[in-house]
Design a protein around this motif. Structure first.
Motif, PDB file in Angstrom:
ATOM      1  N   ARG A 101       1.579  12.434  -1.803  1.00 34.52           N
ATOM      2  CA  ARG A 101       1.671  11.146  -2.499  1.00 34.52           C
ATOM      3  C   ARG A 101       2.486  10.147  -1.670  1.00 34.52           C
ATOM      4  O   ARG A 101       2.102   8.988  -1.505  1.00 34.52           O
ATOM      5  N   THR A 102       3.620  10.602  -1.145  1.00 39.90           N
ATOM      6  CA  THR A 102       4.477   9.708  -0.371  1.00 39.90           C
ATOM      7  C   THR A 102       3.779   9.239   0.892  1.00 39.90           C
ATOM      8  O   THR A 102       3.883   8.063   1.275  1.00 39.90           O
ATOM      9  N   LEU A 103       3.055  10.135   1.538  1.00 31.43           N
ATOM     10  CA  LEU A 103       2.310   9.743   2.730  1.00 31.43           C
ATOM     11  C   LEU A 103       1.263   8.695   2.385  1.00 31.43           C
ATOM     12  O   LEU A 103       1.085   7.704   3.118  1.00 31.43           O
ATOM     13  N   GLY A 104       0.554   8.879   1.275  1.00 33.61           N
ATOM     14  CA  GLY A 104      -0.440   7.894   0.867  1.00 33.61           C
ATOM     15  C   GLY A 104       0.179   6.530   0.620  1.00 33.61           C
ATOM     16  O   GLY A 104      -0.380   5.490   1.006  1.00 33.61           O
ATOM     17  N   LEU A 134      10.638   1.881  -8.393  1.00 34.83           N
ATOM     18  CA  LEU A 134      10.109   2.321  -9.685  1.00 34.83           C
ATOM     19  C   LEU A 134       8.586   2.407  -9.671  1.00 34.83           C
ATOM     20  O   LEU A 134       8.000   3.372 -10.175  1.00 34.83           O
ATOM     21  N   LEU A 135       7.937   1.409  -9.095  1.00 33.32           N
ATOM     22  CA  LEU A 135       6.480   1.295  -9.180  1.00 33.32           C
ATOM     23  C   LEU A 135       5.754   2.055  -8.085  1.00 33.32           C
ATOM     24  O   LEU A 135       4.548   2.293  -8.192  1.00 33.32           O
ATOM     25  N   GLU A 136       6.447   2.442  -7.024  1.00 33.81           N
ATOM     26  CA  GLU A 136       5.853   3.245  -5.951  1.00 33.81           C
ATOM     27  C   GLU A 136       6.650   4.537  -5.828  1.00 33.81           C
ATOM     28  O   GLU A 136       7.266   4.831  -4.809  1.00 33.81           O
ATOM     29  N   ASP A 137       6.591   5.315  -6.872  1.00 37.35           N
ATOM     30  CA  ASP A 137       7.411   6.500  -7.044  1.00 37.35           C
ATOM     31  C   ASP A 137       6.850   7.668  -6.242  1.00 37.35           C
ATOM     32  O   ASP A 137       5.680   8.039  -6.406  1.00 37.35           O
ATOM     33  N   ALA A 138       7.688   8.254  -5.401  1.00 36.32           N
ATOM     34  CA  ALA A 138       7.249   9.400  -4.605  1.00 36.32           C
ATOM     35  C   ALA A 138       6.961  10.624  -5.465  1.00 36.32           C
ATOM     36  O   ALA A 138       6.265  11.539  -5.034  1.00 36.32           O
ATOM     37  N   ARG A 139       7.470  10.632  -6.696  1.00 38.00           N
ATOM     38  CA  ARG A 139       7.357  11.822  -7.542  1.00 38.00           C
ATOM     39  C   ARG A 139       6.278  11.712  -8.609  1.00 38.00           C
ATOM     40  O   ARG A 139       5.990  12.685  -9.287  1.00 38.00           O
TER      41      ARG A 139
END
Length: 357
Positions: free
Chosen positions: A299-302, A230-235
């Motif tokens: 975002r996901t890579l970061g 929830l807190l590290e959302d790829a979207r």
């Protein structure tokens, strides 16, 4: 006389027959937008119901039914089931409407209130003993998911043959970093707990106001997983101050936890999930033609790079630096353009994996 053989019913025929048996033969169906899975949903106009179409060969419907019943028993809001045909992979389920967290947040709804409600629902789920009927989120499952990164994302950087040569080493290092958290059997892990799969339900009180979707792949594992998801959302970007405040909100409601260990689980699972999602988004674009997921790669890579800064991943970090040059950098425009080809030539022949998430 020539004997004619009746043709097999189409999927459309099967849906129509199922609806007729349920008393909705005349219902008008409106197809909902597809997501990352092979499931399809149709809204029955004016009925407050959805038709769930999930092929028994790819995504059997039984696990959805099982988990939904468990959630109902805890006072949580999974869609109610009016009629189910597990053999056909069809179900009539409650329609929660249109107010997904994603839509509400885009419309300016206060994010703190929504996130706190979702976390309160997680607390209620995690306080209950997990059902013994679910499979474990064990080392093999975690490894199969990590493999999506080396099978689909890394070939974009070093080529598929080089990636295949490194596969075993990569998975060994990841397994070592996640060996402890792979032993957890603390809670039912819904596995896709993020804003696309959460809804605000008007007229319901407390945690029942949080509608839960897409939970059929639930397993028994570490409680930290869904909170991290929830807190590290790829979207969607979650501001760091809000992320810390929400983590604190969860931990304050669970004083029985070993908080340092929980946070360590959170960090290790973050790296595991972001590796998995990077691979999934590339696969969805390159293999399945779902190119919209490419927008979420930066975002996901970061998030992945940040997660690997944890001390537990020092060895893996050094290994990536030595074997996968450019792994921290966003994909160049030419690579993204190639991913939009159908089929994408570079990843042809790579293992497809067994994970649909």
């Amino acid at each position: 006389m020539t004997e004619t053989r009746a043709s097999s019913p189409t999927r459309e025929d099967q849906r129509a027959a199922f609806l007729a048996r349920a008393g909705f033969a005349e219902a008008q169906l409106v197809a909902l937008p597809a997501d990352a899975s092979t499931r399809r949903y149709f809204r029955l106009s004016g009925e407050g119901l959805l038709l769930m179409d999930s092929s028994p060969h790819s995504e059997p419907i039984g696990p959805f039914v099982q988990v939904a019943r468990h959630l109902h028993g805890l006072g949580l809001s999974a869609p109610a089931m009016l009629q189910v045909d597990e053999e056909a992979g069809l179900a009539l389920i409650e329609d929660f409407g249109h107010d997904t967290y994603t839509r509400l947040l885009a419309a300016g709804h206060p994010e703190t209130a929504l996130y706190r409600l979702a976390i309160d629902a997680l607390v209620a789920l995690h306080r209950a003993p997990p059902t013994a009927e679910m499979a474990p989120y064990d080392a093999r499952q975690l490894s199969d998911e990590c493999a999506l990164f080396i099978d689909w994302y890394v070939p974009l950087l070093i080529g598929k043959e080089a990636a295949l040569d490194l596969r075993e080493s990569f998975l060994t290092l990841f397994a070592e970093a996640c060996s402890d958290v792979a032993q957890r059997r603390e809670a039912l892990v819904l596995r896709d707990f993020h804003v696309d799969n959460l809804m605000l339900l008007e007229g319901r009180e407390g945690v029942a106001a949080c509608g839960l979707l897409d939970f059929q792949d639930a397993l028994i594992g570490a409680a930290a997983y869904d909170l991290m998801s929830l807190l590290e959302d790829a979207r969607r970007d979650v501001p760091e101050a809000l992320r810390v405040a929400l983590l604190t909100h969860y931990l304050m409601q669970r004083p029985e936890l070993d908080a340092p260990r929980f946070l360590e689980d959170y960090r290790r699972l973050a790296a595991q999930r972001h590796a998995k999602v990077l691979g999934i988004f590339v696969r969805l674009a390159g293999r399945d033609g779902k190119h919209g997921y490419l927008a979420h790669l930066p975002r996901t890579l970061g998030l992945f790079v940040r997660a690997l800064e944890a001390e537990a991943f020092a060895t893996l970090r050094a290994w990536l630096n030595g074997h996968v040059p450019g792994w921290r950098d966003e994909l160049p425009p030419a690579t993204l353009a190639a991913l939009r080809e159908t089929p994408y030539r570079l990843v042809q022949g790579l293992p497809h994996g067994h994970v649909q998430h």
